[in-house]
Design a protein around this motif. Structure first.
Motif, PDB file in Angstrom:
ATOM      1  N   PRO A 174      31.763 107.311 -12.978  1.00 43.39           N
ATOM      2  CA  PRO A 174      32.596 107.205 -11.832  1.00 43.39           C
ATOM      3  C   PRO A 174      32.030 107.696 -10.442  1.00 43.39           C
ATOM      4  N   ILE A 175      31.507 108.859 -10.651  1.00 45.65           N
ATOM      5  CA  ILE A 175      31.160 109.613  -9.538  1.00 45.65           C
ATOM      6  C   ILE A 175      30.062 108.889  -8.779  1.00 45.65           C
TER       7      ILE A 175
ATOM      8  N   TRP B  97      29.487 105.578  -8.906  1.00 44.76           N
ATOM      9  CA  TRP B  97      29.727 104.398  -8.421  1.00 44.76           C
ATOM     10  C   TRP B  97      30.462 104.964  -6.984  1.00 44.76           C
ATOM     11  N   MET B  98      31.241 105.929  -6.904  1.00 46.85           N
ATOM     12  CA  MET B  98      31.833 106.252  -5.794  1.00 46.85           C
ATOM     13  C   MET B  98      30.720 106.668  -4.695  1.00 46.85           C
TER      14      MET B  98
ATOM     15  N   TYR C 105      33.233  95.654  -2.694  1.00 50.07           N
ATOM     16  CA  TYR C 105      34.047  95.213  -4.117  1.00 50.07           C
ATOM     17  C   TYR C 105      32.859  94.178  -5.075  1.00 50.07           C
TER      18      TYR C 105
ATOM     19  N   TRP D  43      37.360 100.877   1.179  1.00 46.72           N
ATOM     20  CA  TRP D  43      36.786 101.549   0.130  1.00 46.72           C
ATOM     21  C   TRP D  43      35.678 102.267   0.753  1.00 46.72           C
TER      22      TRP D  43
ATOM     23  N   MET E 214      36.633 105.161   2.064  1.00 46.84           N
ATOM     24  CA  MET E 214      37.235 106.260   1.456  1.00 46.84           C
ATOM     25  C   MET E 214      36.297 106.854   0.419  1.00 46.84           C
TER      26      MET E 214
ATOM     27  N   LEU F  12      40.769 109.138  -7.493  1.00 53.69           N
ATOM     28  CA  LEU F  12      40.283 107.855  -6.719  1.00 53.69           C
ATOM     29  C   LEU F  12      39.028 107.206  -7.394  1.00 53.69           C
ATOM     30  N   SER F  13      38.101 107.976  -7.927  1.00 57.15           N
ATOM     31  CA  SER F  13      36.901 107.359  -8.547  1.00 57.15           C
ATOM     32  C   SER F  13      37.327 106.456  -9.956  1.00 57.15           C
TER      33      SER F  13
ATOM     34  N   TYR G  49      40.296 105.296 -10.279  1.00 54.48           N
ATOM     35  CA  TYR G  49      41.198 104.204  -9.831  1.00 54.48           C
ATOM     36  C   TYR G  49      40.342 103.090  -9.278  1.00 54.48           C
ATOM     37  N   TRP G  50      39.396 103.345  -8.569  1.00 54.95           N
ATOM     38  CA  TRP G  50      38.304 102.589  -7.893  1.00 54.95           C
ATOM     39  C   TRP G  50      37.773 101.728  -8.932  1.00 54.95           C
ATOM     40  N   LEU G  51      37.410 102.322  -9.961  1.00 57.70           N
ATOM     41  CA  LEU G  51      36.474 101.605 -11.112  1.00 57.70           C
ATOM     42  C   LEU G  51      37.633 100.424 -11.717  1.00 57.70           C
TER      43      LEU G  51
ATOM     44  N   LEU H  38      40.452  99.021 -10.348  1.00 59.36           N
ATOM     45  CA  LEU H  38      41.251  98.241  -9.154  1.00 59.36           C
ATOM     46  C   LEU H  38      41.158  96.718  -9.698  1.00 59.36           C
TER      47      LEU H  38
END
Lengths: 275, 355
Positions: free
Chosen positions: A28-29, A31-32, A44, A240, A243, B187-188, B190-192, B194
């Motif tokens: 998750p980190i 990908w952010m 997206y 995003w 963000m 958020l990270s 949530y972002w995956l 969405l």
């Protein structure tokens, strides 16, 4: 010695377990971070390879986001909280460690228990007080409230480091006529400096990550990065790529500090738990 | 150390802690039993409406108006209201009505099954804001706690079994979700998940069709729990990993000599040795779980998955009612105390034992 088939299987399973766990933890980190370098049309997409851009990082410092003042607020609030909390906590921790009295354990558990008080309980009366004193939306208000969780944690943590030092090493200084403050400053403090620095880093990270107080007490002038991040919802939805860039801005100092002092950081995390 | 020196050293911190934690707690208790309103009075207001030919029609109306003090400010009345604010938050009347409601038949007169009656009861109870928030808060705490203990322990055993040089970077990488700012962490995740974002797109590409993870209560709740496990497992891991370093090696070697399998060594030596650490992790995590806030805000999920802390924030921020918010905060504290009392007693005894 060559591994048997059975051992090879378990070795393979172990590495597969590692792979799955670290994918779960870090993805998750990752990908952010990746999103923060993407242009809007790629945000997206599932692309891992794309033309990276730094424009998102530039955009968040420009209109309408203006993250500059928010960054400044976060830095000032976090440093000020640590600057007030750590000296006070060091003195208190030293006294709690060296002075024996009845009910000391109960008092220390009550210091730890103060961490159980939900932040919303603390913020409610202060919200009313600050409103009457016209201190709402000020950095001072945030520093005062951040002390409510940084200070007890720092006292608890630094006391752990002082407890590990035998009191005998201070005896010679006391015999030579040093007062307790001089003993703390010249004998104890240099020996527990790694612990004090670790506590300061923990305090900084806690203040930097703080969200609820800033959300309730600020609305314009003293808004911090964490609250500003939630303000990136626009009438076009969440942008995003912006963000993600703002999230990176919040994460970088924490990662950098934690990585620099990772050895102490881990010992600090386990402080009090492992004895 | 002399008592005077002791007091001088602890004075600033103790005063700050009392002022910043104990006094607000007392203040919130006080607020929760009070309420204030602007004092009003009924005044007669004459109004004249011009008619034709120079005539006017005068009407006299009785209207409520705020009473003003000498500075022209509205006078506020502060009154003790007993448990009224608690009633408003917890709505015991609504709860009793929800529990005692007759659900034996459907609207069209058909008899209902046990499952339908239970579903109806659950829906009616959790429709009350406070009980709905309490339900999800407890659900979150009790689902995430065993997950983080098991995953944290497995991870600790796994990392403990690799060569020394790789452990440092592995530990640091594993810790990242824990040190990350909770808002950013939420958020990270949530972002995956969405709609049209990574996970949904990949699943669609693999033929699973369109999946909307944020469309209903179950998927949103699952994601918040997933976030909780992801965020806190590293904490459990690092504590248990540190504990593993203190396991007596001679006991392990003796067990190996006696022919104990790997599982038996874990079951009979390692886990009992780490028992106090499991309690510590449960204590810290239950406390944190009960205060869950950020993911509820980030996922915008308060309709499906509210938390007690979010409920208090909502009352304070959107209903602008300090007193009701104070009652909600006190109920949260009472809940935390009930939940943590057994673990706290254990910690206190251990502290006493060490001293």
């Amino acid at each position: 010695m060559a591994m048997t088939r059975d051992e090879k299987f378990w070795e393979g399973m172990r590495w597969a377990g590692f792979g799955a766990t670290f994918l779960f933890m870090a993805f998750p980190i990752f990908w952010m971070i990746l999103t923060s370098f993407k242009v809007a049309r790629d945000a997206y997409s599932t692309k891992v390879f794309f033309s990276p851009t730094l424009n998102n990082f530039i955009s968040i410092f420009q209109d309408p986001y203006n993250f500059g003042p928010l960054l400044f607020n976060s830095v000032v609030v976090s440093f000020s909280t640590v600057a007030v909390a750590i000296p006070a906590a060091t003195c208190a921790a030293y006294a709690f460690s060296r002075y024996q009295f009845k009910g000391k354990n109960a008092l220390m558990v009550s210091v730890l228990s103060s961490q159980f008080v939900p932040p919303v309980v603390v913020v409610l009366p202060f919200f009313i007080l600050f409103k009457n004193l016209h201190l709402l939306d000020t950095r001072l208000a945030l520093v005062i409230l951040n002390l409510s969780f940084v200070l007890p944690f720092a006292v608890w943590m630094i006391k752990g480091f002082i407890d590990a030092l035998p009191p005998d090493i201070e005896s010679a200084a006391v015999v030579d006529g040093c007062n307790r403050f001089q003993v703390l400053r010249h004998i104890t403090l240099p020996l527990i400096m790694p612990g004090v620095v670790t506590s300061a880093v923990f305090g900084f990270i806690q203040s930097w990550n703080e969200f609820l107080f800033a959300l309730i007490l600020t609305n314009q002038k003293a808004v911090t990065l964490t609250v500003g991040l939630m303000g990136l919802h626009t009438d076009k939805g969440i942008l995003w790529e912006h963000m993600a860039a703002a999230s990176m801005l919040i994460m970088i100092p924490i990662f950098a500090i934690s990585f620099t002092i990772r050895e102490y950081f881990i010992s600090g995390l386990t402080m009090g738990a492992v004895k | 150390m002399k008592i005077k020196t002791f007091l001088a050293f602890v004075g600033p911190s103790v005063l700050a802690m009392v002022g910043l934690i104990a006094v607000p707690l007392i203040g919130v208790v006080y607020l929760s039993f009070h309420s204030s309103y602007v004092k009003t009075e009924i005044v007669e207001v004459k109004s004249s409406v011009p008619l034709f030919g120079g005539l006017t029609k005068t009407t006299v109306e009785k209207v409520p108006q705020p009473v003003l003090d000498e500075n022209g400010e509205p006078v506020k009345v502060w009154e003790y209201v007993g448990g009224r604010n608690f009633d408003t938050v917890a709505d015991p009347g609504g709860l009793v009505a929800a529990v005692s409601k007759d659900r034996s038949t459907t609207e069209d007169g058909q008899p209902t099954s046990f499952r339908q009656r239970m579903d109806g009861l659950y829906r009616d109870v959790t429709d009350i804001d406070f009980w709905g928030a309490l339900e999800f808060t407890l659900l979150y705490a009790f689902i995430t706690t065993p997950c983080i203990l098991v995953l944290g322990f497995l991870l600790a055993v796994l990392v403990n079994s690799v060569v020394q040089w790789i452990r440092g970077p592995l530990i640091f990488a594993t810790l990242l979700p824990f040190i990350i700012t909770p808002v950013v962490g939420s958020l990270s995740i949530y972002w995956l998940f969405l709609d049209n974002a990574l996970v949904a797109s990949l699943l669609e590409q693999f033929g699973a069709g369109k999946i909307y993870f944020l469309k209903d209560a179950i998927s949103i709740r699952t994601l918040i729990v997933l976030y909780g496990v992801w965020h806190v497992t590293p904490f459990a891991f690092v504590i248990l990993y540190a504990g593993l370093q203190t396991v007596p090696q001679d006991a392990l070697q003796a067990a190996m000599v006696d022919g104990a399998t790997y599982w038996q060594r874990i079951r009979y030596i390692i886990i009992p040795h780490l028992r106090a650490l499991f309690s510590f992790i449960i204590l810290i995590h239950l406390m944190d779980a009960y205060r869950i806030f950020e993911p509820v805000l980030v996922f915008g999920s308060n309709l499906f998955a509210n938390s007690l802390q979010y409920l208090t924030y909502y009352i304070l921020n959107f209903e602008d009612n300090y007193y009701k918010a104070a009652a909600s905060a006190i109920l949260t504290v009472i809940g935390i105390c009930i939940l943590l009392l057994p673990v706290l007693r254990r910690t206190y005894r251990e502290q006493k034992g060490v001293a």
